[in-house]
Enzyme design. Structure first.
Site, mmCIF file in Angstrom:
data_model
loop_
_atom_site.group_PDB
_atom_site.id
_atom_site.type_symbol
_atom_site.label_atom_id
_atom_site.label_comp_id
_atom_site.label_asym_id
_atom_site.label_seq_id
_atom_site.Cartn_x
_atom_site.Cartn_y
_atom_site.Cartn_z
ATOM 1 N N LYS A 78 0.794 -1.405 0.031
ATOM 2 C CA LYS A 78 -0.010 -0.047 0.130
ATOM 3 C C LYS A 78 0.930 1.331 0.063
ATOM 4 O O LYS A 78 1.995 1.290 0.523
ATOM 5 C CB LYS A 78 -0.819 -0.112 1.130
ATOM 6 C CG LYS A 78 -2.226 0.574 0.957
ATOM 7 C CD LYS A 78 -3.184 -0.158 0.369
ATOM 8 C CE LYS A 78 -4.660 0.475 0.253
ATOM 9 N NZ LYS A 78 -5.808 -0.524 -0.303
ATOM 10 N N GLY A 174 -23.768 3.709 2.541
ATOM 11 C CA GLY A 174 -22.703 4.336 1.738
ATOM 12 C C GLY A 174 -23.193 4.026 0.191
ATOM 13 O O GLY A 174 -23.290 2.816 -0.107
ATOM 14 N N GLY A 176 -21.615 5.069 -2.616
ATOM 15 C CA GLY A 176 -20.422 5.337 -3.348
ATOM 16 C C GLY A 176 -20.103 4.585 -4.610
ATOM 17 O O GLY A 176 -21.403 3.974 -5.311
ATOM 18 N N HIS A 177 -18.940 4.572 -5.157
ATOM 19 C CA HIS A 177 -18.837 3.871 -6.492
ATOM 20 C C HIS A 177 -19.260 2.401 -6.261
ATOM 21 O O HIS A 177 -19.662 1.873 -7.393
ATOM 22 C CB HIS A 177 -17.251 3.888 -6.773
ATOM 23 C CG HIS A 177 -16.765 5.108 -6.998
ATOM 24 N ND1 HIS A 177 -16.119 5.873 -6.392
ATOM 25 C CD2 HIS A 177 -16.949 5.904 -8.261
ATOM 26 C CE1 HIS A 177 -16.063 7.114 -6.812
ATOM 27 N NE2 HIS A 177 -16.327 6.920 -8.448
ATOM 28 N N VAL A 178 -18.833 1.698 -5.122
ATOM 29 C CA VAL A 178 -19.249 0.431 -4.959
ATOM 30 C C VAL A 178 -21.009 0.115 -4.484
ATOM 31 O O VAL A 178 -21.604 -0.493 -5.069
ATOM 32 C CB VAL A 178 -18.410 -0.267 -3.939
ATOM 33 C CG1 VAL A 178 -18.833 -1.846 -3.818
ATOM 34 C CG2 VAL A 178 -16.966 -0.283 -4.571
ATOM 35 N N TYR A 180 -23.246 2.035 -4.935
ATOM 36 C CA TYR A 180 -24.510 2.314 -5.670
ATOM 37 C C TYR A 180 -24.525 1.055 -6.678
ATOM 38 O O TYR A 180 -25.758 0.842 -7.000
ATOM 39 C CB TYR A 180 -24.251 3.793 -6.570
ATOM 40 C CG TYR A 180 -25.450 4.229 -6.862
ATOM 41 C CD1 TYR A 180 -26.362 5.234 -6.227
ATOM 42 C CD2 TYR A 180 -25.936 3.963 -8.074
ATOM 43 C CE1 TYR A 180 -27.551 5.695 -6.352
ATOM 44 C CE2 TYR A 180 -27.281 4.347 -8.451
ATOM 45 C CZ TYR A 180 -27.987 5.454 -7.723
ATOM 46 O OH TYR A 180 -29.325 5.935 -8.340
HETATM 47 P P1 NAD Z 1 -16.449 6.128 -2.286
HETATM 48 O O1 NAD Z 1 -15.832 7.022 -1.652
HETATM 49 O O2 NAD Z 1 -16.901 6.080 -3.911
HETATM 50 O O3 NAD Z 1 -18.119 5.778 -1.614
HETATM 51 C C1 NAD Z 1 -18.228 6.003 -0.079
HETATM 52 C C2 NAD Z 1 -19.535 6.367 0.340
HETATM 53 O O4 NAD Z 1 -19.627 6.367 1.646
HETATM 54 C C3 NAD Z 1 -19.698 7.756 -0.343
HETATM 55 O O5 NAD Z 1 -21.013 7.953 -1.006
HETATM 56 C C4 NAD Z 1 -19.930 8.755 1.131
HETATM 57 O O6 NAD Z 1 -20.369 9.776 1.057
HETATM 58 C C5 NAD Z 1 -20.303 7.711 1.854
HETATM 59 N N1 NAD Z 1 -20.175 7.710 3.395
HETATM 60 C C6 NAD Z 1 -19.232 8.348 4.099
HETATM 61 N N2 NAD Z 1 -19.453 8.389 5.338
HETATM 62 C C7 NAD Z 1 -20.778 7.640 5.455
HETATM 63 C C8 NAD Z 1 -21.567 7.633 6.572
HETATM 64 N N3 NAD Z 1 -20.946 7.873 8.056
HETATM 65 N N4 NAD Z 1 -22.435 7.093 6.438
HETATM 66 C C9 NAD Z 1 -23.153 6.763 5.169
HETATM 67 N N5 NAD Z 1 -22.392 6.897 4.093
HETATM 68 C C10 NAD Z 1 -21.017 7.463 4.234
HETATM 69 O O7 NAD Z 1 -15.781 4.613 -1.970
HETATM 70 P P2 NAD Z 1 -16.062 3.088 -2.730
HETATM 71 O O8 NAD Z 1 -14.984 2.964 -3.724
HETATM 72 O O9 NAD Z 1 -17.588 3.005 -3.142
HETATM 73 O O10 NAD Z 1 -15.653 2.239 -1.733
HETATM 74 C C11 NAD Z 1 -16.407 1.892 -0.390
HETATM 75 C C12 NAD Z 1 -15.756 1.181 0.427
HETATM 76 O O11 NAD Z 1 -15.478 -0.113 -0.029
HETATM 77 C C13 NAD Z 1 -14.418 1.765 1.182
HETATM 78 O O12 NAD Z 1 -14.290 1.426 2.419
HETATM 79 C C14 NAD Z 1 -13.691 1.203 0.357
HETATM 80 O O13 NAD Z 1 -12.170 1.152 0.894
HETATM 81 C C15 NAD Z 1 -13.915 -0.322 0.094
HETATM 82 N N6 NAD Z 1 -13.630 -0.960 -1.310
HETATM 83 C C16 NAD Z 1 -13.518 -0.330 -2.225
HETATM 84 C C17 NAD Z 1 -13.240 -1.118 -3.489
HETATM 85 C C18 NAD Z 1 -13.406 -0.280 -4.736
HETATM 86 O O14 NAD Z 1 -13.157 -1.166 -6.010
HETATM 87 N N7 NAD Z 1 -13.826 0.872 -5.034
HETATM 88 C C19 NAD Z 1 -12.620 -2.102 -3.223
HETATM 89 C C20 NAD Z 1 -12.397 -2.809 -2.089
HETATM 90 C C21 NAD Z 1 -13.008 -1.945 -1.030
#
Ligand code: NAD
Length: 348
Positions: A78, A174, A176-178, A180
């Site tokens: 990382k 949440g 976000g990208h995942v 939704y």
């Molecule tokens: P992202 O930043 O796109 O989405 C996170 C979402 O959580 C955002 O919409 C944010 O507004 C929301 N959020 C933040 N605080 C919150 C709260 N207190 N209550 C409700 N919602 C809240 O991130 P992502 O890429 O969708 O990743 C989400 C999680 O999955 C993270 O923990 C990330 O480390 C993990 N993850 C992501 C991936 C990936 O491919 N993107 C892979 C493995 C793990």
């Protein structure tokens, strides 16, 4: 610092500073026993350098466990870029980081993580081939969502006897990208959704698109649902939330969902089935690793879907041994890494 490295089983820790661009960065390599270390680059605010180092070490270890359980030929790594305090040129900063990654000669492959985006990976790629998630390779989030969806189906199969999600109630934290993309998959599968996010726009979109019920951000822990699905922050299963959960399963994408190991025991005692985060959310890592190795899309998708079988098998094993699923996953990952250390991978 060496004590911290030792307790995490970390192989090496690298620092880099470049006065011209203002780059100050850290790369933590947990191990390279199974192949080059792989893992994302964070570009977020840290209160101090010690916190950034701790985060890099902790996350690198998590990536090793994730790669081991996913059967990928990689160790975990990382990196963290410290946000410069004044004005800075992001493009040049990322290009400079590319030199840092390249200096390790392929022992570490970087990727997108919190605070970094595809354009950053493109800039890093100008100075090193050891980078994924470029525009050419794409965003891992859809694969993470597919993997979590497969894992949720496996969890339902184990707990409810069927992986049919029709009418199953999922509370998603949440969007976000995942989160939704996952909400969309669950909605298409007939699940009922309750959602929360601190971003009101995303919540409004999900309500309209998926007929989801919404709750205030903090209210998601109290929702009576079949599945609680953390897709936002880490450490959401902690002493102040655990007794509020009113669900049969916890299964979501967030990294480091358990505030500490005791939370895995506590979920088990409450008869809540926990999908170990680094197993269920490995779809993104599978995507970046296999994409970097130029595997075909269909091979990647098949491997992501195999999270279903891997999780189901782990549940059966944990159940037979009467152990928390989190502990079973940790022990398994540690065994795989230890075995690999006896005959480590050698770069060609
Ligand atoms: P992202 O930043 O796109 O989405 C996170 C979402 O959580 C955002 O919409 C944010 O507004 C929301 N959020 C933040 N605080 C919150 C709260 N207190 N209550 C409700 N919602 C809240 O991130 P992502 O890429 O969708 O990743 C989400 C999680 O999955 C993270 O923990 C990330 O480390 C993990 N993850 C992501 C991936 C990936 O491919 N993107 C892979 C493995 C793990």
């Amino acid at each position: 610092m060496f004590r911290q490295m030792e307790s995490a089983g970390l192989q090496d820790l690298h620092f880099w500073q470049d006065s011209e661009t203002g780059l100050q960065a850290i790369i933590a390599i947990h191990d390279t026993f199974r192949g080059p270390a792989i893992g994302g680059c964070r570009f977020i605010d840290y209160p101090d350098n010690a916190t950034a180092i701790t985060d890099a070490i902790r996350l690198a270890k998590g990536m090793s466990y994730k790669a081991a359980l996913a059967g990928l030929p990689h160790g975990g790594g990382k990196s963290v870029i410290i946000k410069p305090s004044g004005l800075f040129d992001r493009t040049r900063l990322m290009q400079s980081f590319g030199h840092f990654v390249d200096s390790l000669g392929g022992r570490y492959i970087t990727a997108m993580d919190s605070g970094t985006q595809i354009s950053d990976m493109d800039n890093i790629a100008l100075n090193t081939p050891y980078v994924t998630c470029t525009r050419e390779m794409g965003d891992p989030s859809p694969s993470t969502a597919f993997g979590v969806f497969a894992g949720i189906r496996a969890s339902a199969k184990f707990r409810f006897g069927s992986d049919d999600l029709h009418n199953i109630h999922v509370a998603i934290q949440g969007l976000g990208h995942v989160g939704y993309a996952l909400a969309s998959l669950l909605h298409d599968a007939g699940a009922r959704l309750t959602v929360s996010d601190i971003d009101a726009e995303k919540v409004a979109r999900a309500t309209a698109e998926f007929n989801a019920i919404t709750v205030e951000a903090d209210g998601i822990y109290d929702v009576v649902a079949d599945i609680f699905c953390p897709c936002g922050l880490g450490a959401v299963i902690n002493p102040s939330t655990i007794n509020r959960l009113n669900c049969a399963i916890v299964a979501g994408s967030a990294n480091n969902q358990l505030a500490d190991d005791s939370m895995g025991d506590a979920l088990c005692q409450r008869a809540i089935l926990y999908a170990p985060d680094y197993l269920i959310n490995a779809g993104g890592l599978i995507f970046v690793a296999l994409n970097h190795a130029r595997h075909h899309e269909s091979v990647i998708r098949q491997k992501v879907d195999s999270i279903y079988d891997a999780l189901l098998e782990l549940y059966k094993h944990a159940d037979a041994e009467q152990k928390p699923t989190s502990l079973t996953a940790d022990l398994r990952a540690e065994t795989i890494i230890r075995q690999a250390s006896l005959k480590p991978y050698q770069a060609a």
